[in-house]
Every structure is written in C-alpha cells, then in structure tokens.
Write a protein that holds these residues in place. Structure first.
Motif, PDB file in Angstrom:
ATOM      1  N   TYR A 166      -6.804  -3.755  -3.347  1.00 12.29           N
ATOM      2  CA  TYR A 166      -5.512  -3.990  -2.691  1.00 12.29           C
ATOM      3  C   TYR A 166      -4.773  -5.164  -3.334  1.00 12.29           C
ATOM      4  O   TYR A 166      -3.827  -5.687  -2.753  1.00 12.29           O
ATOM      5  N   GLN A 195       0.299  -5.487  -7.484  1.00 13.02           N
ATOM      6  CA  GLN A 195       1.386  -4.668  -6.969  1.00 13.02           C
ATOM      7  C   GLN A 195       1.109  -3.186  -7.201  1.00 13.02           C
ATOM      8  O   GLN A 195       0.528  -2.798  -8.212  1.00 13.02           O
ATOM      9  N   ASP A 253       2.352  -1.084  -0.637  1.00 11.18           N
ATOM     10  CA  ASP A 253       3.312  -2.197  -0.584  1.00 11.18           C
ATOM     11  C   ASP A 253       4.571  -1.864   0.209  1.00 11.18           C
ATOM     12  O   ASP A 253       5.669  -2.315  -0.148  1.00 11.18           O
ATOM     13  N   PHE A 271       6.042  -3.024   3.313  1.00  7.65           N
ATOM     14  CA  PHE A 271       5.895  -4.057   4.335  1.00  7.65           C
ATOM     15  C   PHE A 271       7.162  -4.233   5.167  1.00  7.65           C
ATOM     16  O   PHE A 271       7.218  -5.093   6.041  1.00  7.65           O
ATOM     17  N   ASP A 324      11.578  -1.754   2.134  1.00 10.92           N
ATOM     18  CA  ASP A 324      10.613  -1.284   1.134  1.00 10.92           C
ATOM     19  C   ASP A 324      10.522   0.238   1.139  1.00 10.92           C
ATOM     20  O   ASP A 324      10.447   0.876   0.081  1.00 10.92           O
ATOM     21  N   ARG A 328      -1.292  -1.467   5.697  1.00  9.99           N
ATOM     22  CA  ARG A 328      -1.336  -2.891   6.027  1.00  9.99           C
ATOM     23  C   ARG A 328      -0.016  -3.419   6.566  1.00  9.99           C
ATOM     24  O   ARG A 328       0.014  -4.389   7.315  1.00  9.99           O
ATOM     25  N   GLY A 329       1.099  -2.778   6.220  1.00  6.18           N
ATOM     26  CA  GLY A 329       2.404  -3.267   6.637  1.00  6.18           C
ATOM     27  C   GLY A 329       2.608  -3.289   8.139  1.00  6.18           C
ATOM     28  O   GLY A 329       3.456  -4.043   8.642  1.00  6.18           O
ATOM     29  N   GLY A 338       6.695  -9.876   4.675  1.00 10.38           N
ATOM     30  CA  GLY A 338       5.894  -9.881   3.458  1.00 10.38           C
ATOM     31  C   GLY A 338       4.513  -9.283   3.637  1.00 10.38           C
ATOM     32  O   GLY A 338       4.166  -8.792   4.717  1.00 10.38           O
ATOM     33  N   PRO A 339       3.704  -9.290   2.569  1.00 10.88           N
ATOM     34  CA  PRO A 339       2.383  -8.670   2.596  1.00 10.88           C
ATOM     35  C   PRO A 339       1.503  -9.246   3.694  1.00 10.88           C
ATOM     36  O   PRO A 339       1.575 -10.427   4.018  1.00 10.88           O
ATOM     37  N   ARG A 340       0.671  -8.409   4.257  1.00 11.59           N
ATOM     38  CA  ARG A 340      -0.285  -8.829   5.279  1.00 11.59           C
ATOM     39  C   ARG A 340      -1.548  -8.010   5.123  1.00 11.59           C
ATOM     40  O   ARG A 340      -1.568  -6.997   4.443  1.00 11.59           O
ATOM     41  N   GLN A 370      -6.008  -8.370   0.660  1.00  8.59           N
ATOM     42  CA  GLN A 370      -5.488  -8.215  -0.692  1.00  8.59           C
ATOM     43  C   GLN A 370      -6.639  -8.332  -1.680  1.00  8.59           C
ATOM     44  O   GLN A 370      -6.910  -7.414  -2.429  1.00  8.59           O
TER      45      GLN A 370
END
Length: 361
Positions: A172, A175, A198, A200, A204, A221-222, A324-326, A329
């Motif tokens: 993960y 990008q 990606d 999020f 996006d 994950r978003g 943003g990303p959560r 990763q």
C-alpha cells in the motif's frame, strides 16, 4: 461505487453505516472469506458472512487457489442463498496469502487463474449470481499480469473487473499508477472496468474517472473513519454539489451510530472494544487534546463512549487536516512466493497445501 473488503473492517455494522450514507446502487463488500472454510463450515467464517436483514445486494468476496474448492463453495453459497454477488480476490499482497500462490500471486499462473474464474462463474450461473474479479497490476515491476488477467476474466464470464493500480510488491506504499487502469480499460471492452487505489476524496474519484475512463471506483482505506465519504462520492459522480465535511458533533453522532451497530452485531464488550481501532480515523485532524484522544482509544462501554462524545466541541468544523491518505501504507517489499512459482506461467497445478483455512485476509 464499491466499498472494498477490508479484514477486520467491513463487517455488517460498518457496511450498514456506509450504506446509510451512500447510494442504493453501490456495492458494500464483506470481508474476504476462503472457499475451503465455506466447504468445511468454519464457524468464524460463517459469522463473518453475516448480512443485514435489509442488505441488498449481499456482496461476498471469495478467495481460493483451487478450482474444485471454488466450485464446491459457490454451489453451497448458491444453494443456501448466502449471497447475491461474488467477487473473486486476486489482489491480496499479504505474505501468508502469496506464499501459497494466492491473492496477487495467482494471476501469473494464467491457466489456473482461468480455471478458478470459470469454476466460480459456472457454479454461480444456475442461481443467477454475478461474479466479478479484482486483481493488482502484477507481482512486481518485472511481472505484470493485469492485462492478461482482465482479458481472461472477461473471456471466462466475469461481469466486471477491478484493478488496484499497484503491484503486490508495493503493498500500500507509494502512489497507485492510474495509467494502468486506463490501459486495462482499453484491453477489456465488453464488461465494466473499475478503478481502485488512492481515492481519499470525492475529487479523487472524479479525477480517476476522468483520467482513466473507468466505469466505477472501488474505495478502501479512504473511508476508514469516514463512512460519509460515500455521500460525497455519490454527489460528485452524479454532478451534484459535494456536501461539506461533518462537524465534530456530527462525527460524534456517527461514531455513536457505529457503536450501536457493532453492539447489535457482536455484543457490547466485543463491539465497543473492536471500535477502538476506528477512533483515530474518526477523530483525525480535530483539536480534541491528547488526554481525550487517548480515552477514546481505551473505551470499553457504550456509557463511557457517550460520556466522551459529550466532552467534544460539537461546533468544531471539519478540519483540512482530516483529508488525505489514511490507513496502512507501509513500505514496499519482496513478494513471498511458492518455490519455483515464476518458472512456468502455464502451469495449472494447485500448489501443495495452498488452501488457507482462515478468512479475513
């Protein structure tokens, strides 16, 4: 729009919460379950396959490396009315899965991959259950499999394919390469192609559709600690104004709703404790103080949770820092594979001891 299956996350409670914000035409997929566990009636797996009374379509993700187990499991699912839709997992990068030849490792074996997809489609057909297939770009940058996987799945009767635009080696990290989704869309022409990786924000999702031409988006994950993302996605993808993010008071109410659904699912003790892992995601970016944040992470009862929610500044607006990303990763790494796995992509033999018993990914 599709809620991606996530181990320990997309249980019946979280799916219902996302559905309450999202569109009736979206798919909300339960945690991955293994074909062998269904055949052997594993109690933990059967519990994971719980669906809400009004949940429709009931969407189930299935994992296997053995066509026979797929056939047997799907026949059980069909005969007992366990699900309305099946998604086949060929994207999991977890070492315990890939070392058995499963998940993102399997599409490299083109004939075996085709046999598994065909087995699922044929066993599901009498009950009218559609089968979709999800996979990654490949094992690593030297072993891309996604274009062949898309064409094979299309030929074997899958009704849609979804691409997580990373390799298994990336896990993960880094990008997602959305250009791969565009290439898959060019290669697969008769069924929908969904994009994953990606997403999020609603912006996006719109950007992915615009850049790749994909027919839909898969979000994992978003939406962690942000089930209302499905409300924003629906608005953005249907040309409506995207609603503002919730205030801290609204987040508290959503968190409480999540807790009630978890308690209904597995009881107060287990339900509230399971909710602890969601706390940091829900409260991300809000100015609540270290002590209160820590207390949320240790909550054990509904009464405690309600007391903590009451201490929040309910008027605090949704912060930019929450974007943003959560979620996980991590770092890229070598993909663990069965010995000799890369020697012959046409080898259709099922690896010895390959079938995992444990569901959940």
């Amino acid at each position: 729009m599709v809620l991606a299956p996530m181990a320990g996350i997309t249980n019946v409670a979280f799916r219902q919460l996302c559905r309450e914000f999202g569109s009736a035409t979206s798919l909300y997929v339960c945690e991955m379950v293994t074909a062998r566990a269904i055949v052997e009636r594993d109690s933990k797996t059967l519990e994971m396959m719980t669906f809400g009374a009004d949940e429709h379509p009931r969407s189930l993700q299935l994992y296997s490396v053995d066509p026979k187990n797929v056939t047997d499991a799907v026949r059980i699912i069909a005969a007992e009315g366990m699900a309305d839709h099946l998604d086949m997992n060929f994207g999991c990068p977890v070492p315990k899965v890939t070392r058995k030849g499963g998940g993102a490792a399997l599409p490299y074996k083109r004939r075996l991959f085709a046999q598994i997809v065909r087995a699922a489609v044929e066993a599901a057909a009498p009950a009218g259950i559609p089968v979709t297939v999800k996979f990654r770009v490949g094992i690593d940058e030297e072993h891309h499999t996604y274009l062949d996987a898309g064409r094979i799945a299309e030929a074997e009767g899958a009704v849609a394919v979804a691409l997580h635009a990373r390799t298994a080696a990336q896990r993960y990290s880094g990008q997602a390469d959305w250009s791969r989704i565009a290439r898959l869309k060019e290669a697969v022409t008769t069924i929908p192609v969904l994009g994953n990786g990606d997403i999020f924000s609603a912006e996006d999702a719109v950007k992915m559709v615009r850049e790749t031409g994909c027919d839909g988006v898969v979000v994992g994950r978003g939406c962690l600690g942000r089930p209302w993302l499905f409300r924003e996605l629906h608005a953005a993808l249907t040309g409506q104004p995207v609603p503002a993010g919730p205030s801290l008071g609204e987040v508290g109410a959503i968190l409480h709703r999540h807790a009630i659904l978890m308690v209904d699912h597995i009881g107060e003790d287990k339900g509230v404790r399971d909710l602890r892992k969601h706390m940091a995601w829900y409260l991300r970016g809000f100015p609540i103080g270290a002590d209160l944040r820590k207390a949320f992470g240790l909550v054990s009862t509904l009464a405690e949770l309600e007391d903590l929610i009451g201490k929040l500044d309910h008027d605090a607006p949704y912060p930019a820092e929450a974007e943003g990303p959560r979620g996980r990763q991590g770092s890229p790494g070598r993909v663990v594979l069965p010995e000799g796995w890369l020697d012959d992509p046409e080898d259709a033999a099922v690896p010895d001891g390959a079938e995992l018993m444990h569901s959940g990914g």
